[in-house]
Design a protein around this motif. Sequence first.
Motif, PDB file in Angstrom:
ATOM      1  N   ARG A   1      -0.893   4.383   0.173  1.00  0.00           N
ATOM      2  CA  ARG A   1      -1.855   5.219   0.501  1.00  0.00           C
ATOM      3  C   ARG A   1      -1.701   6.083   2.053  1.00  0.00           C
ATOM      4  O   ARG A   1      -0.562   5.389   2.084  1.00  0.00           O
ATOM      5  CB  ARG A   1      -3.137   4.149   0.557  1.00  0.00           C
TER       6      ARG A   1
ATOM      7  N   SER B   1      -4.538  -2.894  -3.767  1.00  0.00           N
ATOM      8  CA  SER B   1      -4.029  -1.718  -4.111  1.00  0.00           C
ATOM      9  C   SER B   1      -3.420  -1.831  -5.581  1.00  0.00           C
ATOM     10  O   SER B   1      -3.145  -2.718  -6.241  1.00  0.00           O
ATOM     11  CB  SER B   1      -3.191  -1.096  -3.029  1.00  0.00           C
TER      12      SER B   1
ATOM     13  N   TYR C   1      -8.649  -3.328  -0.710  1.00  0.00           N
ATOM     14  CA  TYR C   1      -9.681  -2.112  -1.613  1.00  0.00           C
ATOM     15  C   TYR C   1     -11.040  -2.068  -2.274  1.00  0.00           C
ATOM     16  O   TYR C   1     -10.489  -2.817  -3.252  1.00  0.00           O
ATOM     17  CB  TYR C   1      -9.187  -0.911  -1.599  1.00  0.00           C
TER      18      TYR C   1
ATOM     19  N   SER D   1       0.738  -0.851  -0.146  1.00  0.00           N
ATOM     20  CA  SER D   1       0.092  -0.166  -0.302  1.00  0.00           C
ATOM     21  C   SER D   1       0.871   1.358  -0.068  1.00  0.00           C
ATOM     22  O   SER D   1       1.732   1.531   0.720  1.00  0.00           O
ATOM     23  CB  SER D   1      -0.899  -0.145   1.390  1.00  0.00           C
TER      24      SER D   1
END
Length: 187
Positions: free
Chosen positions: A20, A92, A87, A18
């Motif tokens: 994010r 991702s 997600y 990830s």
Amino acid sequence: MTRTDAEVPLRVAVLVGSTREGRVGEQVAEWFVDRAGKREDLELDVVDLLDYQDFPARYPHTATESMTRFCRHIDRAEAFVVVTPEYNRSFSASLKQAIDFAYDEWHAKPVGYVAYGYGSRGLYATEQLRCVFTELHAMSLRDSVGLNLVEELPQPPDDQAVSTMLDQLRWWGLALREARAVRPYTS
């Protein structure tokens, strides 16, 4: 005294999937590495996709330095543990992009999963990744670790899940290490 192949630690890349902002992937990876790091039969290399923010937006004709550096980590590893968020019932985009930058480097190596999410404990992301890694001729482990982010992170039964997954990763890693040494993998 000479060490046998089984005594040489298995080189495991722990891929933090990830990038994010506000991610918990780093904490989940730290939790996992804390447990896995207690084993003397594994040599861990954390590969955090956040360290590859300069990956190109489009797949270029010639690999960039960051793509080449990433592929070297993947090639050097004998096994993988993918730490992935869930997600929208998948994983991702940054993880998919990174996976696609390597190809032969994944072949004939085992992949374990530490997934996190809410009610599903990251199960959907893991199942999607199994399809991707099968296409890359990697061996997905049956057992995985799933964390529910609604619960306190993590619960003691998760330690048993980590141990079980790592035992399987080690078994497959050694078996495939020996097989690759005797007969190079062809796709």
